[in-house]
Structure formats: C-alpha cells, structure tokens
Design an enzyme around this catalytic site. Structure first.
Site, PDB file in Angstrom:
ATOM      1  CG  HIS A  60      64.205 -29.916  58.101  1.00  0.00           C
ATOM      2  ND1 HIS A  60      65.487 -29.524  57.782  1.00  0.00           N
ATOM      3  CD2 HIS A  60      64.181 -29.998  59.456  1.00  0.00           C
ATOM      4  CE1 HIS A  60      66.190 -29.378  58.888  1.00  0.00           C
ATOM      5  NE2 HIS A  60      65.433 -29.651  59.928  1.00  0.00           N
ATOM      6  CG  HIS A  81      63.746 -27.869  64.612  1.00  0.00           C
ATOM      7  ND1 HIS A  81      64.058 -29.048  65.243  1.00  0.00           N
ATOM      8  CD2 HIS A  81      64.335 -27.947  63.395  1.00  0.00           C
ATOM      9  CE1 HIS A  81      64.800 -29.794  64.439  1.00  0.00           C
ATOM     10  NE2 HIS A  81      64.977 -29.156  63.300  1.00  0.00           N
ATOM     11  CD  GLU A  97      68.220 -27.378  61.835  1.00  0.00           C
ATOM     12  OE1 GLU A  97      67.123 -27.921  61.657  1.00  0.00           O
ATOM     13  OE2 GLU A  97      69.300 -27.996  61.860  1.00  0.00           O
TER      14      GLU A  97
HETATM   15 CO    CO Z   1      66.318 -29.839  61.780  1.00  0.00          CO
END
Ligand code: CO
Length: 134
Positions: A7, A79, A130
């Site tokens: 994502h 992020h 991440e």
């Molecule tokens: Co995230």
C-alpha cells in the site's frame, strides 16, 4: 527481496473528506474507517486492482502522524509498504547493509494484523518505508 507494493499511505487531516474524494471523484471502493488506538490513527483502505491506498487520520493525543500533518497541513504521502516473505530475515539483511530499522528492531503488529517494521527515511531517499510480512 522485496515483493509487491502492499500500500501507499497518505496522511490526511480529515478522513471523511478524503474518503469522499476517493469514492466519489475517483470511483474507488473504500472500507469503513477503523480506529486503531494502538497505532494512534484511524485508517481507511481504498482497494485498487493492483494495490491499496491507506488513508491515515490522527487519533488521540500522541499520534505518530501529528507532526507530519503539522508540516503538511493538506496531508501528503506518509509511507509506502513493501511485502517481504520473512520479516526477520529482511531486517537482518538490512542491518548487515548498515541501514537503520526504526524502534527496537522487533516487528510489531501493523494495521493489517501482520508483522511490520519501518525503515529510516534518511536511508531511503527521504521515504519512510514499511515492510510487511506477506
Ligand atoms: Co502502512
């Protein structure tokens, strides 16, 4: 080592407005908002055919995205999340390369209920990364 883009997370000052934008203007399906007190955010996932957009709104006094929104009052990309097959192996490899893992280096349970780690943005072209175990 990294796999799919899981994502892209966008910090927003008002999640209802952001959801309406994605749903109504862009025609994308949106999840219901999920308050995540352990993470200091409320999240909505926008499902796209090849990845997801994670909308993040601050929740509570010490939200980890509060200072980001102070600097970026209209919101912004916070992020990006890459999948890895084995998060401990990924961490060890990054540490051997001299790269910095945020926090104590132990994977935490992320917004999807899977183990995640964050990597220092100064080591990755100004981008907070991440890693999520797929
Ligand atoms: Co995230």
């Amino acid at each position: 080592m990294i796999g799919r883009l899981n994502h892209v997370a966008i910090a927003v000052p008002d999640i209802a407005t952001a959801v309406a934008l994605y749903r109504d203007a862009l025609g994308a399906p949106a999840s219901d908002p999920v308050p995540q007190p352990d993470h200091g955010v409320t999240t909505v996932f926008i499902e796209l055919p090849n990845t997801k957009i994670e909308l993040l709104e601050p929740l509570g006094e010490k939200s980890p995205i509060a200072s980001f929104l102070e600097r970026n009052s209209a919101g912004g990309i916070h992020h990006i999340c890459y999948e890895v097959a084995d998060i401990a192996e990924a961490r060890d490899r990054l540490l051997r390369e001299g790269l910095r893992v945020l926090g104590d280096g132990e994977p935490k349970t992320g917004a999807h209920g899977k183990p995640v780690l964050f990597l220092h943005p100064k080591d990755f072209n100004g981008t907070l990364i991440e890693l999520e175990q797929a």
